[in-house]
Design an enzyme around this catalytic site. Structure first.
Site: not given
Ligand SMILES: NC(=O)C1=CN([C@@H]2O[C@H](COP(=O)(O)OP(=O)(O)OC[C@H]3O[C@@H](n4cnc5c(N)ncnc54)[C@H](O)[C@@H]3O)[C@@H](O)[C@H]2O)C=CC1
Ligand SMILES: N[C@@H](CCC(=O)O)C(=O)O
Length: 515
Positions: A256, A285-287
């Site tokens: 994501f 996850a890269e947020m």
């Protein structure tokens, strides 16, 4: 043998022939507007009654494309197709898998400006930003192909007498790739291609504001020889099909990239073991980010000002790496702020189809509203120096906006705005700068402008960000050169475009034979 990896050069638009070629590509894209794009499941094209309308954020009445919208029944079908295809794809030789990526890179390179043209129209990217997005997509394909070739040789481990030990990486299974709007070609293709080249099959759910460029990428992968069912293209609502796919017991991993809010939700949902599930799902996850440029008292002040402006307002501040906070030493505060304001007032804001435009619109109505709300908050938290106005008649335009004298814990200094809003804060000394630098929940990028090597050494040890830059801005990481990804609430500490990224999509198998 493949040649050594080198990143794709950016286009020099000061050359007349490049400018003409780009304009021609934009004409081609303009002639294709409004087309319909089906889902692709197991190689089959599927139209749906409900469609996602992709609109030009600079001219909101202009429709870029109408894209089929999956529901849960179609998501189930996509899962079936990805599971089936995995049985063959996982046995495909790494060289063949890598070759698909290399061919895809060549196809995109041949049609580079056409892809960038779609980014201008669908994502509102000015030419330079669009060109960089396309170059980065090519880089991801080239880089991950080479990484896979290296990894396929396994990693040496020790063996004793009369024993042979091997250590090999094998794929995981079906992955769900969920990508954001802001690098709709680079991040979408990078996260998809890394999973695929590692031997997994995927369901790709692109952002709903930028599904057309993703459909174009899917066509390229087919043309490059990717077998049916390896990449299933499934635009749809995050809440409806996103949750369904993340929770599906056959989902092996989720990759994501997007907001902290959605990333945390996915992380939580993926952690719950469902009936019939026989593994723990992996989440990459890269947020978000709240990234800082620090300006020391000894800094080159022109460099400081240009770095701040480019990092804050490039692509309207819609980068997780955007330098949305500048923390400036009190001795040079007034001078740097004045230069930043002067440069910002010179920026050309408008329709990104015009090659002179530095900054285009923000992506959609929801973003526009959110950013305008933050501008109101900024008026209470600091001094508005320039900008502050929006105009949504034609498209979602917001002026590059600067607030000065913002307190270090103010909302403008803490929360990701994802728009063209810069908060400036004054620091007493270098210790104070280091304190402010680490005072958010995030840890993605950061830059220090200084000539003081002792301070650089301290920043190396103390500034807790995944991408730390000295004497430059904090955006624009290059695949294979500056692997990209952050700490803390910026994600799961992965590094896209880095040497250990593919391994996140694989599992290691130890094989030991005695004789
Ligand atoms: N750390 C990094 O490398 C990067 C981080 N970002 C972050 O992305 C954000 C901006 O991108 P947006 O597209 O607005 O983010 P977003 O979180 O709104 O959407 C990202 C994707 O998640 C999908 N989604 C929404 N709800 C979902 C659900 N319940 N289940 C599954 N999927 C769902 C969306 O449809 C979209 O495809 C910013 O916060 C930015 O910092 C963006 C690029 C790189
Ligand atoms: N990799 C990009 C940022 C990705 C993003 O903002 O989404 C950069 O270094 O600027």
């Amino acid at each position: 043998m493949v040649r050594e990896y080198r990143h794709e050069p950016f286009t020099d638009f000061s050359k007349v022939e490049n400018k003409a070629a780009f304009e021609e590509a934009l004409q081609l894209v303009n002639s294709q507007l409004g087309k319909q794009y089906p889902l692709v499941i197991g190689g089959e094209r599927i139209m749906t009654e409900q469609m996602i309308l992709s609109v030009n954020p600079a001219r909101k009445r202009e429709i870029i494309g109408k894209v089929a919208k999956a529901d849960q029944a179609l998501a189930k079908q996509a899962m079936g197709s990805a599971l089936l295809a995995f049985e063959c794809w996982k046995k495909e030789r790494a060289e063949e898998r890598a070759a698909v990526l290399l061919r895809a890179a060549a196809i995109i390179r041949d049609r580079k400006h056409e892809f960038s043209g779609y980014l201008v129209k669908e994502a509102g990217k000015p030419w330079k930003e669009a060109d960089a997005d396309t170059a980065e997509a090519i880089d991801f394909l080239e880089y991950y192909a080479r990484q896979m070739l290296l990894l396929s040789q396994g990693v040496p481990v020790e063996s004793r007498d009369r024993e042979r030990n091997q250590y090999e990486y094998i794929p995981l299974g079906v992955g769900i790739i969920i990508s954001p709007f802001n690098f709709p070609l680079a991040i979408m293709s990078g996260t998809a291609a890394s999973a695929i080249v590692a031997g997994n099959t995927i369901i790709l759910k692109p952002a709903n504001s930028t599904p057309v460029v993703a459909a174009k990428f899917v066509e390229v992968m087919e043309e490059a020889g990717l077998p049916d069912g390896v990449l299933n293209y499934l635009p749809g609502s995050g809440a409806e099909i996103g949750d369904y796919l993340v929770e599906h017991p056959k989902t092996r991993f989720v990759s994501f990239t997007g907001s902290r809010e959605v990333g945390c939700r996915i992380y939580e949902k993926a952690a719950k073991v469902q009936a019939g599930q026989i593994w723990l799902k992996r989440v990459i996850a890269e947020m978000g980010g709240k990234d800082t440029i620090l300006v020391n008292c000894d800094a080159d002040l022109d460099l400081a000002a240009t770095s701040i402006v480019a990092s804050a307002f490039g692509y309207s501040g819609q980068k997780c790496s955007a330098g949305s906070r500048a923390v400036i030493h009190q001795d040079v505060y007034g001078e740097v702020v004045a230069r930043v304001v002067t440069l910002t007032k010179e920026l050309i804001v408008g329709n990104p189809e015009n090659g002179q435009t530095f900054m285009g619109p923000v992506i959609d109505q929801a973003s526009y509203n959110k950013i305008m709300r933050y501008i109101e908050i900024g008026k209470e938290e600091g001094k508005l120096l320039t900008g502050g106005n929006g105009n949504q008649e034609e498209g979602y335009f917001i002026e590059p906006t600067i607030f000065a004298d913002i307190a270090e814990n103010a909302r403008l200094m803490q929360e990701e705005i994802f728009g063209p809003v810069l908060a400036i804060c004054q620091a007493k000394d270098f210790d104070h700068m280091m304190e402010i630098a680490n005072n958010t929940d995030y840890g993605l990028t950061g830059a220090l402008i200084t000539k003081n090597r002792a301070h650089m050494k301290r920043a190396k040890a103390e500034f807790h960000v995944g991408n730390l830059y000295f004497n430059r801005g904090c955006t624009g990481a290059i695949v294979g050169y500056q692997p990209f990804g952050g700490f803390n609430m910026s994600g799961t500490d992965s590094k896209a475009g880095g040497p250990d990224y593919l391994v996140l999509h694989m599992q290691a198998k130890t094989i030991s034979e005695s004789f």
